[in-house]
Design an enzyme around this catalytic site. Structure first.
Site, PDB file in Angstrom:
ATOM      1  N   GLU A 156       0.887  -1.177   0.000  1.00 20.07           N
ATOM      2  CA  GLU A 156       0.000   0.000   0.000  1.00 20.07           C
ATOM      3  C   GLU A 156       0.916   1.215   0.000  1.00 20.07           C
ATOM      4  OE1 GLU A 156      -1.153   3.150   1.039  1.00 20.07           O
ATOM      5  OE2 GLU A 156      -1.915   2.424   2.987  1.00 20.07           O
TER       6      GLU A 156
ATOM      7  N   CYS B 136      -2.349   8.781   4.067  1.00 19.81           N
ATOM      8  CA  CYS B 136      -2.261   8.331   2.674  1.00 19.81           C
ATOM      9  C   CYS B 136      -3.609   8.436   1.960  1.00 19.81           C
ATOM     10  CB  CYS B 136      -1.711   6.926   2.591  1.00 19.81           C
ATOM     11  SG  CYS B 136      -2.580   5.757   3.629  1.00 19.81           S
TER      12      CYS B 136
END
Ligand code: ADP
Length: 489
Positions: A259, A292
């Protein structure tokens, strides 16, 4: 070395800044220093800077730990996972204090939301393995079953933003699937991983089922992922590091998930609740923009630009910068001076390139790590601040005139982790939700998470999906068992 020497006292809380291998604390020969972003003159701990030999020992421990842990019955595994969740819940205050000092996320949100999510992660995966039924069917005279076999030792590498929550998010499915784990936390916020080891120890996991290796990513992180005995790698961090890990994983034929951050659009249509959208846009400055999933590119329909800007500016003005331990504070500092210099570099280059800095663009105090909420109107969609992840309290503002243009702008970066859409039309919500190329798209909301949903990114935002059964499948070797029916009795 006695127990006292292996722990350090931080504001009355005993924390080990060392490794946790085979159920024991192990200090490395060398150390590195961690400081608090709240007061950079304050050293919090000397943390083990582990080398290849420590990495090797940790994997050896995980190989042995795997034999024991994977042989636990599902109900026994579930019991231990639940006990761990209870221990996390009982220690939320301590974990929040250390996490806040270590990486400066707001204490209130740590205590109320982020750290309790750690306990929820373990409960959610315990429930999923408890409820799991093997798929079975008959065909062509055979009885078929799909069996999940635990895969082996898993290396989990985590970043410095929300480190405890993200570690539990990745460790919980690995353990629930029956794998052993070696967790390598980020060197800028390593302390809460050691606390997790304490709770795991207390919860009754067998020795070696969970290990923590402290140190620098390029050193011990690289050694861990290169070890052929590791059978899964789960990583959250930057695309550049993912490329290194991908090479190591390819050499050993090991599945890995990654990720890798995002550059999420926050799209505001004229038919939307403009006030709600503006408030959520101003909230993207929280945690110093080190999120994020944040919607960092504001894409606003031209007809409502002025109204949006008036409300957005007013919500932004209501932010309070200060010590993250104070309940009134809404703006925390950057994690590290090096990171803040990177953020400043983006803004400086934007200024020089002719992008318009609408507000912000400076620190509150040149000696400290708080950066002002910053809004930039880029000269073009190709501007660096539009295309690259900044990971600071810096947003860009662009306008659009049609749905097609909104979608085109939304999908114009190499990233694709998340998107946020504001509209009051359900048809449009569905159209735009489908058209935005991102792993998660929220409509009229943000960060509401269902732990069973797949989570991950399109494009350079990542490889693979975590969450719910997606994680459990990742951490398992799936076997088809086929028995010729009339051949057995
Ligand atoms: P960020 O830019 O967010 O700090 P990184 O990708 O540098 O992201 O770091 C994320 C995690 O990856 C950290 O735990 C770091 O120690 C680790 N890491 C960095 N380089 C490597 C590497 N070559 N191999 C394995 N892990 C690494």
């Amino acid at each position: 070395m006695n127990k006292a020497e292996l722990t350090t006292n931080i504001d009355g809380i005993s924390v080990s800044p060392h490794n946790f291998i085979n159920g024991r604390r192990v200090a490395s020969k060398d150390c590195f220093e961690v400081r608090s972003p709240l007061d950079w003159t304050r050293k919090l701990a000397e943390v083990s800077r582990s080398d290849e030999a420590i990495a090797h020992d940790a994997v050896s421990a995980a190989v042995e730990g795997f034999k024991h842990w994977s042989s636990f019955s599902t109900s026994r595994r579930v019991e231990v996972l639940y006990r761990l969740a209870d221990l996390i819940d009982a220690n939320v205050a301590k974990i929040s204090t250390i996490e806040c000092l270590d990486m400066a996320m707001l204490h209130e949100s740590l205590r109320l939301r982020v750290i309790p999510r750690g306990a929820l992660n373990f409960r959610a995966y315990a429930d999923l393995v408890a409820e799991h039924t093997e798929r079975s069917w008959h065909s062509k005279g055979t009885a078929n079953r799909v069996i999940r076999d635990a895969a082996g030792p898993a290396v989990v590498i985590t970043p410095w933003n929300a480190p405890f929550m993200l570690a539990t998010w990745k460790v919980a499915p690995a353990l629930a699937a029956g794998n052993s784990v070696i967790l390598k936390p980020a060197e800028w916020a390593p302390l809460s991983a050691s606390m997790l080891a304490d709770f795991i120890n207390e919860a009754g996991f067998p020795e070696g089922a969970f290990n923590v290796v402290q140190g620098l990513g390029s050193e011990v992180g690289a050694s861990l992922v290169a070890d052929p005995r590791v059978r899964r790698i789960s990583f959250t961090g930057s695309p550049a590091t993912a490329q290194h890990i991908g090479v190591a994983a390819a050499r050993n034929i090991v599945p890995f998930t990654a990720e890798l951050g995002g550059k999420g659009p926050l799209i505001v249509f004229a038919d939307a609740d403009i006030d709600g959208a503006a408030k959520k846009a101003a909230a993207q400055f929280e945690d110093s923009g080190q999120v994020c999933l944040a919607g960092t590119r504001l894409l606003v329909e031209r007809a409502v630009k002025q109204e949006f800007m008036d409300r957005f500016s007013s919500y932004t003005d209501q932010h309070v910068f200060g010590d993250s331990r104070e309940p009134a504070t809404t703006l925390s500092p950057a994690i590290h001076p090096i990171h803040l210099e990177r953020v400043e570099g983006f803004v400086e280059r934007a200024r020089q390139a002719g992008d318009k800095i609408i507000f912000g663009g400076a620190r509150y105090d040149p000696e400290k790590l708080w950066y002002k909420p910053t809004l930039i109107e880029p000269k073009s969609n190709q501007s660096e601040v539009v295309q690259k992840e900044i990971f600071g309290p810096v947003l860009t503002l662009q306008t659009f005139d049609s749905e097609e243009q909104a979608v085109e702008l939304a999908n114009s970066t190499a990233y694709g982790l998340s998107g946020i859409v504001y509209t009051s039309s359900s048809a449009r919500a569905s159209r735009i939700g489908r058209a935005v190329r991102a792993g998660t798209v929220w409509v009229n909301s943000f960060l509401i998470r269902d732990l069973s949903a797949p989570f991950g990114g399109y494009g350079i935002s990542g490889i693979g999906r975590e969450g719910g059964d997606y994680s459990l499948d990742f951490h398992s070797d799936l076997k088809t068992l086929q028995i010729l029916e009339d051949s057995v009795s």
